[in-house]
Design a protein around this motif. Structure first.
Motif, PDB file in Angstrom:
ATOM      1  N   ILE A 279       1.312  -1.143   0.361  1.00 33.49           N
ATOM      2  CA  ILE A 279      -0.076   0.309   0.191  1.00 33.49           C
ATOM      3  C   ILE A 279       0.985   0.960  -0.519  1.00 33.49           C
ATOM      4  O   ILE A 279       2.221   1.294   0.909  1.00 33.49           O
ATOM      5  N   THR A 280       0.769   2.021  -1.146  1.00 34.29           N
ATOM      6  CA  THR A 280       1.310   3.123  -1.022  1.00 34.29           C
ATOM      7  C   THR A 280       0.705   4.409  -0.856  1.00 34.29           C
ATOM      8  O   THR A 280      -0.425   4.498  -0.564  1.00 34.29           O
ATOM      9  N   ALA A 281       0.813   5.278   0.099  1.00 29.66           N
ATOM     10  CA  ALA A 281       0.469   6.581   0.957  1.00 29.66           C
ATOM     11  C   ALA A 281       1.406   8.651   0.013  1.00 29.66           C
ATOM     12  O   ALA A 281       2.030   7.957   0.110  1.00 29.66           O
ATOM     13  N   ALA A 287       0.756   7.193   5.838  1.00 32.82           N
ATOM     14  CA  ALA A 287       0.841   5.766   5.733  1.00 32.82           C
ATOM     15  C   ALA A 287       0.769   5.285   7.372  1.00 32.82           C
ATOM     16  O   ALA A 287       0.717   3.788   7.486  1.00 32.82           O
ATOM     17  N   ARG A 288       1.529   5.803   8.443  1.00 35.75           N
ATOM     18  CA  ARG A 288       0.967   5.333   9.684  1.00 35.75           C
ATOM     19  C   ARG A 288       0.014   5.039  10.612  1.00 35.75           C
ATOM     20  O   ARG A 288      -0.197   3.970  11.128  1.00 35.75           O
ATOM     21  N   GLU A 289      -1.043   5.645   9.319  1.00 37.34           N
ATOM     22  CA  GLU A 289      -2.342   5.376   9.481  1.00 37.34           C
ATOM     23  C   GLU A 289      -3.464   3.857   9.048  1.00 37.34           C
ATOM     24  O   GLU A 289      -3.702   3.726  10.056  1.00 37.34           O
ATOM     25  N   LEU A 290      -2.693   3.580   8.034  1.00 41.34           N
ATOM     26  CA  LEU A 290      -2.883   2.991   7.568  1.00 41.34           C
ATOM     27  C   LEU A 290      -2.354   1.428   8.208  1.00 41.34           C
ATOM     28  O   LEU A 290      -3.019  -0.096   8.126  1.00 41.34           O
ATOM     29  N   LEU A 291      -1.229   1.760   8.369  1.00 33.34           N
ATOM     30  CA  LEU A 291       0.223   0.680   9.076  1.00 33.34           C
ATOM     31  C   LEU A 291      -0.693   0.359  10.856  1.00 33.34           C
ATOM     32  O   LEU A 291      -1.093  -0.729  10.507  1.00 33.34           O
ATOM     33  N   ALA A 292      -1.267   1.489  11.306  1.00 35.65           N
ATOM     34  CA  ALA A 292      -1.925   0.852  12.721  1.00 35.65           C
ATOM     35  C   ALA A 292      -3.151   0.379  12.649  1.00 35.65           C
ATOM     36  O   ALA A 292      -3.509  -1.054  12.864  1.00 35.65           O
ATOM     37  N   THR A 293      -3.791   0.402  11.229  1.00 37.31           N
ATOM     38  CA  THR A 293      -4.953  -0.539  10.772  1.00 37.31           C
ATOM     39  C   THR A 293      -4.795  -1.669  10.115  1.00 37.31           C
ATOM     40  O   THR A 293      -5.404  -3.112  11.116  1.00 37.31           O
ATOM     41  N   TRP A 294      -4.167  -2.181   9.319  1.00 32.35           N
ATOM     42  CA  TRP A 294      -2.826  -3.598   9.621  1.00 32.35           C
ATOM     43  C   TRP A 294      -2.398  -4.209  10.130  1.00 32.35           C
ATOM     44  O   TRP A 294      -3.208  -5.218  10.336  1.00 32.35           O
ATOM     45  N   GLN A 295      -1.803  -3.531  11.146  1.00 26.17           N
ATOM     46  CA  GLN A 295      -1.884  -4.227  12.516  1.00 26.17           C
ATOM     47  C   GLN A 295      -2.455  -4.847  13.308  1.00 26.17           C
ATOM     48  O   GLN A 295      -2.549  -5.389  14.554  1.00 26.17           O
ATOM     49  N   MET A 303      -8.063  -3.413   4.348  1.00 22.69           N
ATOM     50  CA  MET A 303      -7.009  -2.358   3.884  1.00 22.69           C
ATOM     51  C   MET A 303      -6.814  -2.077   1.924  1.00 22.69           C
ATOM     52  O   MET A 303      -6.739  -0.844   2.018  1.00 22.69           O
ATOM     53  N   GLN A 304      -7.403  -2.735   1.316  1.00 23.57           N
ATOM     54  CA  GLN A 304      -7.552  -1.765   0.023  1.00 23.57           C
ATOM     55  C   GLN A 304      -8.873  -1.239   0.098  1.00 23.57           C
ATOM     56  O   GLN A 304      -8.607   0.602  -0.199  1.00 23.57           O
ATOM     57  N   LYS A 305     -10.069  -1.080   1.287  1.00 24.60           N
ATOM     58  CA  LYS A 305     -10.724  -0.347   1.353  1.00 24.60           C
ATOM     59  C   LYS A 305     -10.210   1.367   1.686  1.00 24.60           C
ATOM     60  O   LYS A 305     -10.499   2.332   1.477  1.00 24.60           O
ATOM     61  N   SER A 306      -9.883   0.698   2.735  1.00 21.17           N
ATOM     62  CA  SER A 306      -8.794   1.712   4.035  1.00 21.17           C
ATOM     63  C   SER A 306      -8.167   2.711   2.768  1.00 21.17           C
ATOM     64  O   SER A 306      -7.907   3.745   3.407  1.00 21.17           O
ATOM     65  N   ALA A 307      -7.526   1.641   2.139  1.00 22.28           N
ATOM     66  CA  ALA A 307      -6.683   2.899   1.290  1.00 22.28           C
ATOM     67  C   ALA A 307      -7.376   4.035   0.813  1.00 22.28           C
ATOM     68  O   ALA A 307      -6.263   5.256   0.568  1.00 22.28           O
ATOM     69  N   GLY A 308      -8.542   3.731   0.464  1.00 29.86           N
ATOM     70  CA  GLY A 308      -9.411   5.456  -0.280  1.00 29.86           C
ATOM     71  C   GLY A 308      -8.915   5.502  -1.269  1.00 29.86           C
ATOM     72  O   GLY A 308      -8.226   4.596  -2.874  1.00 29.86           O
ATOM     73  N   LYS A 309      -9.496   6.507  -1.913  1.00 34.90           N
ATOM     74  CA  LYS A 309      -8.610   7.246  -3.045  1.00 34.90           C
ATOM     75  C   LYS A 309      -7.489   8.143  -3.206  1.00 34.90           C
ATOM     76  O   LYS A 309      -6.574   8.503  -4.056  1.00 34.90           O
ATOM     77  N   ASP A 310      -6.472   8.467  -1.636  1.00 33.48           N
ATOM     78  CA  ASP A 310      -5.293   9.317  -1.853  1.00 33.48           C
ATOM     79  C   ASP A 310      -4.330   8.470  -1.304  1.00 33.48           C
ATOM     80  O   ASP A 310      -3.325   8.801  -1.304  1.00 33.48           O
ATOM     81  N   SER A 311      -5.063   7.115  -1.452  1.00 33.60           N
ATOM     82  CA  SER A 311      -3.805   5.851  -2.086  1.00 33.60           C
ATOM     83  C   SER A 311      -3.593   4.937  -2.235  1.00 33.60           C
ATOM     84  O   SER A 311      -4.944   4.461  -3.196  1.00 33.60           O
ATOM     85  N   ALA A 312      -3.249   3.611  -3.011  1.00 40.83           N
ATOM     86  CA  ALA A 312      -2.838   2.668  -4.066  1.00 40.83           C
ATOM     87  C   ALA A 312      -2.678   1.347  -3.214  1.00 40.83           C
ATOM     88  O   ALA A 312      -1.728   1.864  -2.042  1.00 40.83           O
ATOM     89  N   SER A 313      -3.166   0.684  -3.468  1.00 40.98           N
ATOM     90  CA  SER A 313      -2.393  -0.366  -3.270  1.00 40.98           C
ATOM     91  C   SER A 313      -2.456  -2.168  -3.993  1.00 40.98           C
ATOM     92  O   SER A 313      -3.643  -1.698  -5.141  1.00 40.98           O
ATOM     93  N   THR A 347      10.043   6.118  -1.060  1.00 38.35           N
ATOM     94  CA  THR A 347       9.798   6.211  -1.817  1.00 38.35           C
ATOM     95  C   THR A 347      10.229   7.039  -3.016  1.00 38.35           C
ATOM     96  O   THR A 347       9.566   7.989  -2.402  1.00 38.35           O
ATOM     97  N   ASP A 348      10.382   6.870  -4.316  1.00 39.04           N
ATOM     98  CA  ASP A 348       9.790   8.151  -5.031  1.00 39.04           C
ATOM     99  C   ASP A 348       8.897   8.006  -5.023  1.00 39.04           C
ATOM    100  O   ASP A 348       8.388   9.440  -5.861  1.00 39.04           O
ATOM    101  N   GLY A 349       7.674   7.564  -4.720  1.00 38.81           N
ATOM    102  CA  GLY A 349       6.332   7.589  -4.738  1.00 38.81           C
ATOM    103  C   GLY A 349       5.995   7.753  -4.174  1.00 38.81           C
ATOM    104  O   GLY A 349       4.556   8.319  -4.060  1.00 38.81           O
ATOM    105  N   GLY A 350       6.649   8.160  -3.136  1.00 36.53           N
ATOM    106  CA  GLY A 350       5.389   8.483  -1.618  1.00 36.53           C
ATOM    107  C   GLY A 350       6.521   7.297  -0.094  1.00 36.53           C
ATOM    108  O   GLY A 350       7.465   7.818  -0.243  1.00 36.53           O
ATOM    109  N   TRP A 351       4.884   7.126   0.164  1.00 35.07           N
ATOM    110  CA  TRP A 351       5.259   5.985   0.975  1.00 35.07           C
ATOM    111  C   TRP A 351       4.607   4.651   0.915  1.00 35.07           C
ATOM    112  O   TRP A 351       3.622   4.800   0.342  1.00 35.07           O
ATOM    113  N   ALA A 352       5.503   3.712   1.505  1.00 35.20           N
ATOM    114  CA  ALA A 352       4.842   2.753   1.494  1.00 35.20           C
ATOM    115  C   ALA A 352       4.494   1.567   2.652  1.00 35.20           C
ATOM    116  O   ALA A 352       5.926   1.711   3.100  1.00 35.20           O
TER     117      ALA A 352
END
Length: 643
Positions: A279-281, A287-295, A303-313, A347-352
């Motif tokens: 998942i990239t944010a 990214a840490r918000e998504l990390l907490a949800t995943w952990q 997690m794919q639904k949590s990524a929403g429109k501002d992130s990609a999975s 990463t070059d494209g943001g945070w993962a």
């Protein structure tokens, strides 16, 4: 051209994404569609895709690279020796690839997708075939590889740019296709559901009927005359030529095997691969918000639904480190422990953030380990190249002098002897006819249908086998007297009596189980009853034959019983448990099913999109230009090329 890239640069990121689509769409794209759109075109244009021409030089270069490879595979000295029908097929395939590539590239251009030079350069630099042992781009190696393959630098850049534009167009289409959750759950339930049975085996051999009286044996003999006759035999001379018999006559020099090993280094020296969910944010905080949800225990769907429109999975299966677009992300993925969610990585494209779900270790096979596979491959290739010529020589030899004039160097096998209609000798052993059961059955059938004394004829059997038969003697079937067959009669009577006794015993158990709610409720208790381990539609257990398991999955509820004959026994079983696990308890299986189904849906979407492009663009080939290129490449014209 893309098949060339797939073979030579198979590890590239773009190749993994785009080439798969092209091969899929070939299945549904036929030359018949092209024929509807043939028009007048200038001589230097092979085909036109929308406003874009495919020029003769590009098509000629593609065929010049393809033809020698095909000729080499067919063990021919020159491409001009390739049969006309094969050359036509190659020409159509290459043209279809080029047209499809241009169709997707045109669609990408129409959507405003432009690929910068820096991206093309980075893609080429990342191709393993152009890297030295340290993993860095090597200009000298790059030039050598291009020169040996007949590819120019400009053409490679053009292809990579088109592929990257195509990837940018096709990846969102593919990634947006997912299998419906209800379908995934339905397939999971079918595959993961387990059942248990109480089961009793009633073997025929355990029954002890009394020996038959003479009157009973004679009555059995009279009622089953077909069981007690000496079969008809025919004395046949048989010659068989098959891929297997030809292979036995071919010797592959070690030098050739060593050369193949060097040419196929990637096949026998495979690096580690991993399957990963990423998942990239846009920011570290997100990214840490998504990390907490995943952990916290969220599954991949959540997690794919949590990524929403501002992130990609994205979920990537069996990737190599060179296939990861970001070097830092690749390094982290290939050092992380399995089944653990990583902390955010910049990463070059943001945070993962990511989770490794499967690791396949690197595997290196030395030459001695690879020798059997190389030997089999080399033999298969040489047999394929030679068997047509050997069949022709065998046919000529039989026509010229019958079965006595067959050259010893063809790899044909000759056998002779008496055989019955079941392929057995008079000694009761299988006749030594080379080949599988299907081949043997075809040859024996010919032995008993061909007139005695008729000239042998070369015929084709299953599995690429050729054979000829000559019949020079026969012994008619004859009934055996009761006295001659007395022991055989008594043995057959006992076998039939044992089966009948087992049937009666099993039927009584089945009736009691049906009336009483199962085998466990029969009184007195059944001594040989077994409580089975759980079994599924894809996993049998030793105590439950497959035939029993198959019927058990047709029963609606526990307490139902069944009776089956299998493996020299009758089985009586009662269904005692039906269990469907929670997907969370079998996450790997559930994810595999979801991934497989989603890939199938994505393939269908890609196919539909490619067919839509075909209908919109309506490519127009130029048969005369195709024929001219074929003449230049192979030295022979082909009036039907492109048709």
């Amino acid at each position: 051209m893309l098949s060339f890239l797939c073979r030579v640069f198979v590890d590239s990121w773009v190749g993994r994404v785009v080439v798969g689509l092209f091969f899929l769409t070939f299945v549904g794209w036929g030359v018949g569609d092209v024929l509807m759109n043939i028009g007048t075109e200038r001589a230097d244009v092979v085909a036109r895709v929308g406003p874009d021409p495919i020029l003769v030089p590009a098509y000629e270069q593609a065929l010049r690279m393809e033809m020698p490879q095909i000729a080499q595979q067919m063990h021919l000295d020159d491409p001009s020796q390739i049969p006309a029908a094969t050359r036509e097929q190659i020409a159509q395939q290459v043209l279809q690839r080029m047209i499809l590539q241009d169709e997707v590239a045109l669609a990408a251009r129409n959507h405003g997708l432009l690929v910068p030079d820096s991206a093309v350069r980075a893609e080429i630099f990342a191709i393993p075939a152009f890297q030295d042992k340290s993993g860095k781009f090597d200009r000298a190696l790059f030039n050598t590889r291009l020169r040996s393959s007949g590819m120019t630098e400009a053409r490679l850049i053009e292809l990579v740019r088109a592929e990257q534009a195509s990837k940018a167009l096709m990846e969102p289409i593919r990634n947006g296709a997912t299998a419906p959750a209800s379908l995934v759950r339905r397939i999971f339930d079918l595959e993961a559901q387990t059942r248990r049975v109480d089961i009793v085996r009633v073997p025929f051999a355990a029954q002890t009927p009394a020996a038959p009286t003479d009157a009973q044996a004679r009555r059995f003999y009279a009622n089953h005359p077909w069981q007690f006759e000496a079969p008809a035999y025919r004395h046949a001379r048989i010659v068989v030529l098959s891929p297997q018999t030809v292979a036995r006559s071919i010797t592959i020099p070690d030098a050739d095997l060593h050369h193949m090993y060097e040419q196929q280094a990637q096949r026998f020296n495979t690096p580690e691969t991993r399957s990963v969910q990423v998942i990239t944010a846009p920011t570290e905080a997100r990214a840490r918000e998504l990390l907490a949800t995943w952990q916290g225990g969220a599954n991949w769907d959540a997690m794919q639904k949590s990524a929403g429109k501002d992130s990609a999975s994205v979920e990537m299966d069996d990737i190599r480190i060179s296939s990861v677009p970001s070097q830092e992300l690749g390094r982290q993925i290939f050092t992380a422990p399995s089944d653990t969610v990583s902390p955010p990585i910049h990463t070059d494209g943001g945070w993962a953030i990511f989770r490794v779900i499967h690791v396949t270790p690197a595997h290196i096979s030395d030459f001695d380990s690879a020798r059997p596979a190389l030997q089999a491959q080399a033999l298969a290739e040489r047999v394929q190249a030679q068997i047509g010529d050997r069949v022709q020589k065998l046919q000529d030899a039989i026509a010229g002098g019958g079965l006595d004039s067959i050259p010893s160097d063809l790899g044909a096998v000759a056998v002779a002897g008496n055989v019955d209609a079941h392929g057995m000798t008079q000694e009761g052993t299988p006749a030594p006819i080379p080949g599988s059961t299907a081949v043997r059955q075809a040859i024996v059938a010919r032995v008993f249908s061909q007139p005695k004394g008729s000239a042998p004829e070369l015929l084709q059997a299953p599995e690429g086998t050729w054979y000829a038969v000559s019949i020079d003697g026969e012994t008619p079937a004859r009934a055996q007297s009761y006295e001659d067959a007395a022991q055989k009669v008594r043995d057959a009577w006992m076998d039939d009596a044992r089966r009948h006794a087992a049937d009666q015993a099993a039927t009584m158990l089945y009736t009691q189980a049906q009336d009483g709610g199962g085998l466990a409720h029969i009184q007195p208790a059944v001594a040989d009853m077994v409580h089975s381990a759980p079994f599924s539609r894809t996993h049998d257990v030793n105590e439950v034959p497959h035939d029993v398991a198959e019927i058990a999955f047709r029963l609606d509820h526990t307490g139902q019983s069944l009776m089956v004959e299998a493996d020299g026994a009758f089985y009586v079983a009662t269904l005692t448990d039906i269990s469907t696990p929670d997907p969370a308890a079998q996450r790997m299986l559930f994810d595999r099913i979801r991934t497989t189904l989603s890939q199938a849906v994505a393939d269908d979407v890609e196919m539909s999109y490619a067919q839509a492009l075909q209908a919109i663009v309506k490519p127009k080939p130029n048969p005369s230009a195709i024929n001219a290129v074929m003449s230049a490449v192979s030295g022979k014209g082909n009036a039907e090329a492109g048709q």
